[in-house]
Scaffold this motif. Structure first.
Motif, PDB file in Angstrom:
ATOM      1  N   ILE A 177      27.980  -7.273  18.984  1.00  0.00           N
ATOM      2  CA  ILE A 177      27.203  -7.837  20.185  1.00  0.00           C
ATOM      3  C   ILE A 177      27.078  -9.256  20.178  1.00  0.00           C
ATOM      4  CG2 ILE A 177      24.833  -7.665  21.038  1.00  0.00           C
ATOM      5  CD1 ILE A 177      26.319  -4.962  21.185  1.00  0.00           C
ATOM      6  N   GLN A 178      27.278  -9.725  21.203  1.00  0.00           N
ATOM      7  CA  GLN A 178      27.235 -11.453  21.385  1.00  0.00           C
ATOM      8  C   GLN A 178      26.582 -11.684  22.668  1.00  0.00           C
ATOM      9  OE1 GLN A 178      31.711 -11.710  21.405  1.00  0.00           O
ATOM     10  NE2 GLN A 178      31.350 -13.005  19.748  1.00  0.00           N
ATOM     11  N   LEU A 179      26.006 -12.906  22.644  1.00  0.00           N
ATOM     12  CA  LEU A 179      25.492 -13.557  23.819  1.00  0.00           C
ATOM     13  C   LEU A 179      26.365 -14.602  24.270  1.00  0.00           C
ATOM     14  CD1 LEU A 179      21.715 -14.062  22.641  1.00  0.00           C
ATOM     15  CD2 LEU A 179      22.692 -12.199  24.117  1.00  0.00           C
ATOM     16  N   VAL A 198      19.373  -4.236  29.342  1.00  0.00           N
ATOM     17  CA  VAL A 198      20.812  -3.392  28.756  1.00  0.00           C
ATOM     18  C   VAL A 198      21.131  -2.450  29.803  1.00  0.00           C
ATOM     19  CG1 VAL A 198      21.939  -2.271  27.050  1.00  0.00           C
ATOM     20  CG2 VAL A 198      20.448  -4.050  26.477  1.00  0.00           C
ATOM     21  N   ALA A 257      20.690  -7.877  20.388  1.00  0.00           N
ATOM     22  CA  ALA A 257      20.700  -9.105  21.576  1.00  0.00           C
ATOM     23  C   ALA A 257      19.272 -10.085  21.208  1.00  0.00           C
ATOM     24  CB  ALA A 257      20.542  -8.371  22.964  1.00  0.00           C
ATOM     25  N   LEU A 280      15.230  -9.613  29.781  1.00  0.00           N
ATOM     26  CA  LEU A 280      16.029  -9.040  28.787  1.00  0.00           C
ATOM     27  C   LEU A 280      16.324  -7.367  29.226  1.00  0.00           C
ATOM     28  CD1 LEU A 280      17.795  -8.907  26.070  1.00  0.00           C
ATOM     29  CD2 LEU A 280      15.827  -8.387  24.994  1.00  0.00           C
ATOM     30  N   VAL A 326      24.842 -10.332  27.792  1.00  0.00           N
ATOM     31  CA  VAL A 326      24.758  -9.477  26.485  1.00  0.00           C
ATOM     32  C   VAL A 326      26.359  -8.664  26.556  1.00  0.00           C
ATOM     33  CG1 VAL A 326      24.116  -7.904  25.096  1.00  0.00           C
ATOM     34  CG2 VAL A 326      22.568  -9.571  26.525  1.00  0.00           C
ATOM     35  N   GLU A 332      29.120  -6.412  24.470  1.00  0.00           N
ATOM     36  CA  GLU A 332      29.425  -5.525  23.446  1.00  0.00           C
ATOM     37  C   GLU A 332      31.131  -5.213  23.399  1.00  0.00           C
ATOM     38  OE1 GLU A 332      28.155  -1.033  22.002  1.00  0.00           O
ATOM     39  OE2 GLU A 332      28.387  -1.254  24.140  1.00  0.00           O
TER      40      GLU A 332
END
Length: 188
Positions: free
Chosen positions: A2-4, A79, A92, A77, A52, A54
């Motif tokens: 997971i990255q931002l 998902v 996240a 926020l 966000v 994946e």
């Protein structure tokens, strides 16, 4: 993994996907218009929009304000619903907390007796999520101003992680959010 990814321009390739997730995740009275989000991305340096990712695929978004170089306000926020309950939102949130040099404030829907069982369950689930991430609920009165003149204000609560601003200066925090995020005065 997971990255931002911070989005700096409104024609970014991932925006159509994550804005669709955004619209399906929040009721109309709790979200900005898409045109307003795009305008904030392009012209407001206090507004930070993150996709966000994946494994490099967009699965959610976060909108974050830096207010008065004093606190971070996570406005939204979310998902993708088909990927929820898999730890993506937690990862996240942890990334956002790790990036923040300031206390973090969020709004969370106030649990009301008039909610149907599904609404109450969703509200409780969100409260548990934020509690798990170290957010502390303030019981002081707070209303989310309407995003447009045709919408109603929404009863909410503020929560805080990594600080004590809501205990020491609730009204100052509330008024700063109203002024910076919603562009209204404290008495809107």
């Amino acid at each position: 993994m997971i990255q931002l990814e911070k989005i700096n321009f409104s024609n970014h390739k991932s925006l159509p996907i994550v804005l669709g997730i955004y619209e399906s995740s929040f009721p109309e009275n709790e979200r900005r218009t898409i045109s307003n989000i795009l305008r904030q991305i392009d012209y407001n340096s206090d507004y930070n929009f993150f996709v966000v990712l994946e494994d490099d695929f967009p699965v959610g978004m976060a909108s974050v304000w830096v207010i008065d170089k004093r606190f971070i306000y996570i406005e939204h926020l979310c998902v993708d619903p088909i990927r929820r309950s898999k730890g993506i939102g937690s990862k996240a949130m942890n990334l956002l907390k790790d990036k923040s040099p300031f206390p973090i404030i969020i709004e969370v829907e106030k649990r009301l007796d008039t909610m149907n069982p599904e609404q109450a369950n969703n509200c409780d689930r969100r409260l548990r999520f934020y509690d798990k991430h170290g957010f502390v609920l303030s019981e002081k009165e707070y209303m989310q101003p309407p995003y447009t003149p045709t919408l109603q204000a929404v009863p909410m609560n503020l929560m805080e992680a990594e600080g004590s601003l809501l205990t020491t200066d609730f009204d100052g925090v509330k008024n700063a959010i109203y002024k910076t995020v919603y562009k209204v005065s404290s008495g809107f």
